[in-house]
Motif scaffolding. Sequence first.
Motif, PDB file in Angstrom:
ATOM      1  N   ASN A  38       0.141 -13.225   2.805  1.00 18.81           N
ATOM      2  CA  ASN A  38      -1.077 -13.676   2.123  1.00 18.81           C
ATOM      3  C   ASN A  38      -1.249 -13.039   0.742  1.00 18.81           C
ATOM      4  O   ASN A  38      -2.135 -13.428  -0.010  1.00 18.81           O
ATOM      5  N   GLY A  39      -0.430 -12.050   0.442  1.00 15.89           N
ATOM      6  CA  GLY A  39      -0.568 -11.344  -0.834  1.00 15.89           C
ATOM      7  C   GLY A  39      -1.305 -10.027  -0.659  1.00 15.89           C
ATOM      8  O   GLY A  39      -1.655  -9.610   0.444  1.00 15.89           O
ATOM      9  N   HIS A  40      -1.546  -9.367  -1.772  1.00 15.41           N
ATOM     10  CA  HIS A  40      -2.166  -8.047  -1.753  1.00 15.41           C
ATOM     11  C   HIS A  40      -3.425  -8.034  -2.608  1.00 15.41           C
ATOM     12  O   HIS A  40      -3.650  -8.915  -3.441  1.00 15.41           O
ATOM     13  N   LEU A  41      -4.231  -7.013  -2.414  1.00 16.61           N
ATOM     14  CA  LEU A  41      -5.470  -6.859  -3.169  1.00 16.61           C
ATOM     15  C   LEU A  41      -5.179  -6.521  -4.626  1.00 16.61           C
ATOM     16  O   LEU A  41      -4.138  -5.945  -4.939  1.00 16.61           O
ATOM     17  N   PRO A  42      -6.118  -6.847  -5.515  1.00 11.97           N
ATOM     18  CA  PRO A  42      -5.889  -6.556  -6.935  1.00 11.97           C
ATOM     19  C   PRO A  42      -6.039  -5.087  -7.296  1.00 11.97           C
ATOM     20  O   PRO A  42      -5.724  -4.698  -8.413  1.00 11.97           O
ATOM     21  N   ARG A  43      -6.519  -4.281  -6.389  1.00  7.36           N
ATOM     22  CA  ARG A  43      -6.616  -2.847  -6.668  1.00  7.36           C
ATOM     23  C   ARG A  43      -6.536  -2.075  -5.353  1.00  7.36           C
ATOM     24  O   ARG A  43      -6.774  -2.624  -4.276  1.00  7.36           O
ATOM     25  N   PRO A  44      -6.202  -0.784  -5.423  1.00 10.28           N
ATOM     26  CA  PRO A  44      -6.272   0.042  -4.216  1.00 10.28           C
ATOM     27  C   PRO A  44      -7.714   0.431  -3.920  1.00 10.28           C
ATOM     28  O   PRO A  44      -8.606   0.263  -4.759  1.00 10.28           O
ATOM     29  N   LEU A  45      -7.944   0.943  -2.743  1.00 10.23           N
ATOM     30  CA  LEU A  45      -9.223   1.546  -2.401  1.00 10.23           C
ATOM     31  C   LEU A  45      -9.110   3.061  -2.521  1.00 10.23           C
ATOM     32  O   LEU A  45      -7.995   3.605  -2.599  1.00 10.23           O
ATOM     33  N   PHE A  46     -10.254   3.741  -2.522  1.00 11.90           N
ATOM     34  CA  PHE A  46     -10.266   5.172  -2.796  1.00 11.90           C
ATOM     35  C   PHE A  46     -11.120   5.918  -1.781  1.00 11.90           C
ATOM     36  O   PHE A  46     -12.148   5.418  -1.320  1.00 11.90           O
ATOM     37  N   THR A 423      -4.937 -14.328   9.906  1.00 10.62           N
ATOM     38  CA  THR A 423      -5.155 -15.754  10.148  1.00 10.62           C
ATOM     39  C   THR A 423      -6.321 -16.291   9.332  1.00 10.62           C
ATOM     40  O   THR A 423      -6.429 -17.496   9.120  1.00 10.62           O
ATOM     41  N   GLY A 424      -7.187 -15.397   8.883  1.00  6.64           N
ATOM     42  CA  GLY A 424      -8.303 -15.792   8.020  1.00  6.64           C
ATOM     43  C   GLY A 424      -8.020 -15.545   6.554  1.00  6.64           C
ATOM     44  O   GLY A 424      -8.939 -15.596   5.727  1.00  6.64           O
ATOM     45  N   GLY A 425      -6.758 -15.291   6.197  1.00  8.43           N
ATOM     46  CA  GLY A 425      -6.384 -15.121   4.800  1.00  8.43           C
ATOM     47  C   GLY A 425      -6.489 -13.715   4.269  1.00  8.43           C
ATOM     48  O   GLY A 425      -6.493 -13.507   3.048  1.00  8.43           O
ATOM     49  N   ALA A 426      -6.544 -12.716   5.138  1.00 12.40           N
ATOM     50  CA  ALA A 426      -6.708 -11.327   4.681  1.00 12.40           C
ATOM     51  C   ALA A 426      -5.560 -10.898   3.779  1.00 12.40           C
ATOM     52  O   ALA A 426      -4.396 -11.242   4.009  1.00 12.40           O
ATOM     53  N   LEU A 427      -5.904 -10.141   2.736  1.00 13.15           N
ATOM     54  CA  LEU A 427      -4.939  -9.544   1.828  1.00 13.15           C
ATOM     55  C   LEU A 427      -4.700  -8.083   2.217  1.00 13.15           C
ATOM     56  O   LEU A 427      -5.529  -7.457   2.869  1.00 13.15           O
ATOM     57  N   ALA A 428      -3.560  -7.557   1.805  1.00 11.79           N
ATOM     58  CA  ALA A 428      -3.179  -6.187   2.167  1.00 11.79           C
ATOM     59  C   ALA A 428      -3.532  -5.238   1.034  1.00 11.79           C
ATOM     60  O   ALA A 428      -3.541  -5.595  -0.148  1.00 11.79           O
ATOM     61  N   GLY A 429      -3.803  -3.995   1.401  1.00  6.56           N
ATOM     62  CA  GLY A 429      -4.113  -2.980   0.400  1.00  6.56           C
ATOM     63  C   GLY A 429      -3.780  -1.601   0.896  1.00  6.56           C
ATOM     64  O   GLY A 429      -3.433  -1.383   2.067  1.00  6.56           O
TER      65      GLY A 429
END
Length: 435
Positions: A38-46, A423-429
């Motif tokens: 599904n792809g990845h998030l545009p930024r990391p979390l902190f 399955t709901g389109g979640a992106l990875a981060g």
Amino acid sequence: MNSMTRAYLDAVAAGRVPPDELVKALGGAGLNDTYYGNGHLPRPLFLSRAQRDGLDADLRVLHAALTSLPDRLFDGDAAAFAAAVGAQGPQIDAARAAKGQVTRLARADLYADAEGFKLLELNVTGAVGGLENARLNEAYLESPAFAQFAAEHNLGHVDTLVALAETLGDETGTAGRQPLVGIVDWPDSYPHLEVQLRRNAELLGERGVEAIVGHVGMLQYRDGGVWLHGRRLDVVYRLFLVESLLRPGGAGLLAPVLAAAARSEVAMFTPIASELYGSKTALVLLSDERHRDRFCAAELDVIDRVLPWTRRLQAGPVTVDGERADLLDYALRDRERLVVKATMLHGGHGFVAGWLVGPDEWERELRRAEGGPFVLQRRVVPEPELMPDPYTATWGVFLTGRGYAGTFVRAVAGRDAGVVAYTGGALAGCVFHER
């Protein structure tokens, strides 16, 4: 929003961390093809240092409380505990054979609400996704602008696979040598996961653990050992689940490898009964006010802060916010603050969010699930993560015997996602923390 997130968004807005540079760095890592369809998030979390240390301490307490339930509530009878959390037949036999053995490797799935982190579930097993999350951290650091931002703010991350390798060695008695590990999946899922598993084996190899991959039907048993692709294994890294014991032919297929492990012909990482501690019914046992006298004040503080109110979905009296009520009556009138979850399913299966359905559908779902393998849990309202658009994020925080071991993130656009799943389109981060 924590201060580090604000600093990062300010840096992006000021042009000090160009998003295009991040996209290029992440694209060059090639992770989407192997892991993140599904792809990845545009930024990391902190995480702030205080948040990371708090998660480390709280999850250690929760893991210890969960894995001590057989002793605290069932006089040390692991089979009785297994039956109480919904195990059946060969699953109970496996728990009895394990004699309380359980892995220290776990992934806690949490939401961060206005008060802090709240536990959705604790997966006590090595068969979880996101173990490779540090590859995302490394990809971000390939961006010179982000690397400078990380250095200025003293940010770091934990390589979860290094922590996993250490835990594997500790728990299988292979620490200090180079065991041959077979990453062993189930026959049905192996064709879909083979590429990813081979890449995981390569990553473990880079961290000092030689691994080969296959499924349980490929294992051979001879000369007092367990073999895969003509090589004798020291460790079976188990990806097949305790649920597999209930599949048609599952118990028979698993019997030889479980017997070999019982005879110490091969070590098994992780013990197959470990997953029972990740059952949502096990969380019921922690949450239920009838068991409060079995825990000390420090444990109750963590349980009360981190674990949402959770009960079996069955008719009868319960205590809600200090008052007695019939569970179904309460569930019907407080629909928008409750969720139904299957006790031992994953990926959003068996999940019904009361605030996303109407009263009639909610009542139908309650009646359908009543008395079955389902729990009722108080809703957690997560604080949105700004990308800068709002996302709902599930924090998958890894824990080993050595403590906090990195975080894998799944997130979907919007503030009211219900369930965050691929399955709901979640992106990875991934997550960086203050050192």
